[in-house]
Scaffold this active site. Structure first.
Site, PDB file in Angstrom:
ATOM      1  CB  ILE A   1      39.022  40.774  20.413  1.00  0.00           C
ATOM      2  CG1 ILE A   1      37.638  41.196  20.933  1.00  0.00           C
ATOM      3  CG2 ILE A   1      39.382  39.380  20.946  1.00  0.00           C
ATOM      4  CD1 ILE A   1      36.493  40.315  20.463  1.00  0.00           C
TER       5      ILE A   1
ATOM      6  CG  HIS B   1      41.032  35.281  24.133  1.00  0.00           C
ATOM      7  ND1 HIS B   1      40.418  35.655  25.299  1.00  0.00           N
ATOM      8  CD2 HIS B   1      41.645  34.103  24.409  1.00  0.00           C
ATOM      9  CE1 HIS B   1      40.645  34.734  26.240  1.00  0.00           C
ATOM     10  NE2 HIS B   1      41.391  33.797  25.725  1.00  0.00           N
TER      11      HIS B   1
ATOM     12  CB  CYS C   1      41.510  32.346   5.204  1.00  0.00           C
ATOM     13  SG  CYS C   1      41.340  30.617   4.736  1.00  0.00           S
TER      14      CYS C   1
ATOM     15  CB  SER D   1      35.374  37.544  35.209  1.00  0.00           C
ATOM     16  OG  SER D   1      35.521  36.874  33.971  1.00  0.00           O
TER      17      SER D   1
HETATM   18  P1  NAD Z   1      34.682  39.307  31.529  1.00  0.00           P
HETATM   19  O1  NAD Z   1      33.503  39.987  30.871  1.00  0.00           O
HETATM   20  O2  NAD Z   1      34.537  37.896  31.918  1.00  0.00           O
HETATM   21  O3  NAD Z   1      35.095  40.113  32.841  1.00  0.00           O
HETATM   22  C1  NAD Z   1      35.207  41.502  32.873  1.00  0.00           C
HETATM   23  C2  NAD Z   1      35.333  41.911  34.346  1.00  0.00           C
HETATM   24  O4  NAD Z   1      35.589  43.314  34.388  1.00  0.00           O
HETATM   25  C3  NAD Z   1      34.062  41.649  35.150  1.00  0.00           C
HETATM   26  O5  NAD Z   1      34.408  40.961  36.350  1.00  0.00           O
HETATM   27  C4  NAD Z   1      33.524  43.051  35.452  1.00  0.00           C
HETATM   28  O6  NAD Z   1      32.907  43.123  36.714  1.00  0.00           O
HETATM   29  C5  NAD Z   1      34.788  43.875  35.419  1.00  0.00           C
HETATM   30  N1  NAD Z   1      34.583  45.288  35.024  1.00  0.00           N
HETATM   31  C6  NAD Z   1      33.825  45.762  33.994  1.00  0.00           C
HETATM   32  N2  NAD Z   1      33.947  47.105  33.904  1.00  0.00           N
HETATM   33  C7  NAD Z   1      34.787  47.486  34.907  1.00  0.00           C
HETATM   34  C8  NAD Z   1      35.281  48.756  35.334  1.00  0.00           C
HETATM   35  N3  NAD Z   1      34.978  49.895  34.699  1.00  0.00           N
HETATM   36  N4  NAD Z   1      36.106  48.777  36.417  1.00  0.00           N
HETATM   37  C9  NAD Z   1      36.438  47.623  37.079  1.00  0.00           C
HETATM   38  N5  NAD Z   1      36.012  46.395  36.703  1.00  0.00           N
HETATM   39  C10 NAD Z   1      35.186  46.341  35.626  1.00  0.00           C
HETATM   40  O7  NAD Z   1      35.910  39.518  30.554  1.00  0.00           O
HETATM   41  P2  NAD Z   1      37.311  38.746  30.442  1.00  0.00           P
HETATM   42  O8  NAD Z   1      37.783  38.294  31.766  1.00  0.00           O
HETATM   43  O9  NAD Z   1      38.145  39.623  29.597  1.00  0.00           O
HETATM   44  O10 NAD Z   1      37.031  37.406  29.627  1.00  0.00           O
HETATM   45  C11 NAD Z   1      36.088  37.190  28.673  1.00  0.00           C
HETATM   46  C12 NAD Z   1      36.447  37.251  27.199  1.00  0.00           C
HETATM   47  O11 NAD Z   1      35.772  38.369  26.737  1.00  0.00           O
HETATM   48  C13 NAD Z   1      37.829  37.502  26.741  1.00  0.00           C
HETATM   49  O12 NAD Z   1      38.268  36.357  26.156  1.00  0.00           O
HETATM   50  C14 NAD Z   1      37.717  38.571  25.621  1.00  0.00           C
HETATM   51  O13 NAD Z   1      38.197  38.030  24.402  1.00  0.00           O
HETATM   52  C15 NAD Z   1      36.264  38.780  25.471  1.00  0.00           C
HETATM   53  N6  NAD Z   1      35.749  40.153  25.322  1.00  0.00           N
HETATM   54  C16 NAD Z   1      36.549  41.173  24.931  1.00  0.00           C
HETATM   55  C17 NAD Z   1      36.043  42.453  24.836  1.00  0.00           C
HETATM   56  C18 NAD Z   1      36.960  43.542  24.357  1.00  0.00           C
HETATM   57  O14 NAD Z   1      37.848  43.282  23.560  1.00  0.00           O
HETATM   58  N7  NAD Z   1      36.775  44.775  24.831  1.00  0.00           N
HETATM   59  C19 NAD Z   1      34.705  42.707  25.179  1.00  0.00           C
HETATM   60  C20 NAD Z   1      33.892  41.619  25.583  1.00  0.00           C
HETATM   61  C21 NAD Z   1      34.432  40.348  25.653  1.00  0.00           C
END
Ligand code: NAD
Length: 253
Positions: free
Chosen positions: A108, A126, A134, A201
């Site tokens: 996001i 997402h 809104c 993940s």
């Molecule tokens: P998640 O947090 O569930 O998974 C992230 C994965 O990335 C984890 O398994 C972690 O071990 C791995 N990871 C983290 N840093 C890494 C790196 N440098 N190298 C390799 N692997 C690494 O996130 P997800 O699967 O995207 O799902 C969760 C929700 O989180 C999404 O719907 C998203 O909207 C939201 N989210 C988004 C952000 C963003 O926009 N940056 C941040 C936090 C959460």
């Protein structure tokens, strides 16, 4: 198959990229951790600090709306300062080279757009937290307007057109998925020869269904994530290493 070491993984990935003509990256929070944005589930991730506020709670409770905006404003320095990392830049290079027609993302944070991928070619499952909408009539608002209203009144603002609550333009738990993004992502997953799941993940559904869908439709599947995922066993190659280190060699001009 799990790539034994990083160098092997990068080499095999390079061969797969060279042999593919239509690559669809599917990204999650892990691609943005090197940009300073914490993910949800790692130690120190956002969920270890705050329980998520569901869509129903947001709609039902003024306190939940206020809390949701307080959390968002607290994150603003982090989001505002973040710049695309090596993963984003490598994917932008493949996009410019004509290998990647579009990127499907769960993120996001707007970083794929900042890396040079056209807005229309970033399929946001997402939503996007860098502006507000809104929830009634979908009118867009700048975060600066929300903040000013919030600080002036002490309450989360409602839409000036239809009085429904204004929320970040993201999809919360319990909120309907964006139909257009879901149908475009489905079409992209079904029509590619290489699908790359990067930094997810793969536990948030329905988004987590796309790698499996691409594989079932005949694409090769690569999973790059530093932790195991539930779909590792169907991947053609799993690279369990840092994303910046893995994709850095693919950053081009
Ligand atoms: P998640 O947090 O569930 O998974 C992230 C994965 O990335 C984890 O398994 C972690 O071990 C791995 N990871 C983290 N840093 C890494 C790196 N440098 N190298 C390799 N692997 C690494 O996130 P997800 O699967 O995207 O799902 C969760 C929700 O989180 C999404 O719907 C998203 O909207 C939201 N989210 C988004 C952000 C963003 O926009 N940056 C941040 C936090 C959460």
């Amino acid at each position: 198959m799990i790539a034994t070491d990083l160098r092997d993984g990068v080499e095999q990935l390079g061969e797969m990229i060279a042999g593919a003509s239509r690559i669809i990256p599917f990204t999650g929070a892990g691609i943005s951790t090197e940009c300073g944005i914490p993910d949800f589930r790692s130690p120190g991730g956002l969920w270890t600090r705050n329980r998520p506020i569901s869509f129903d709670e947001f709609v039902a409770s003024p306190d939940a709306r206020a809390e949701s905006w307080r959390r968002r404003f607290a994150m603003e320095p982090t989001f505002a300062q973040a710049r695309p990392g090596r993963g984003h830049r490598a994917l932008a290079s493949l996009y410019r080279a004509g290998k990647v027609p579009a990127i499907i993302t769960q993120n996001i944070d707007n970083l794929h757009q900042l890396s040079g991928v056209a807005d229309d070619d970033v399929i946001e499952l997402h939503g996007n937290t860098t502006y507000a909408r809104c929830i009634g009539c979908a009118r867009s608002y700048d975060l600066a307007w929300v903040r000013q209203s919030f600080e002036a009144s002490g309450a989360a603002p409602d839409c000036t057109d239809c009085d429904a609550p204004v929320k970040t333009a993201t999809i919360s738990f319990g909120q309907a998925m964006p139909e257009d993004a879901m149908s475009r992502a489905t079409e992209l997953a079904q029509r590619c020869d290489l699908f790359m799941s990067i930094g997810s993940s793969l536990v948030v559904w329905p988004a987590a269904g796309f790698p499996m869908m691409a594989k079932n439709c005949g694409a090769k599947l690569v999973i790059i994530n530093n932790e195991p995922t539930e779909q590792d066993d169907i991947a053609d190659i799993v690279i369990r290493h840092d994303i910046g280190e893995t994709l850095g060699p693919f950053v081009g001009n």
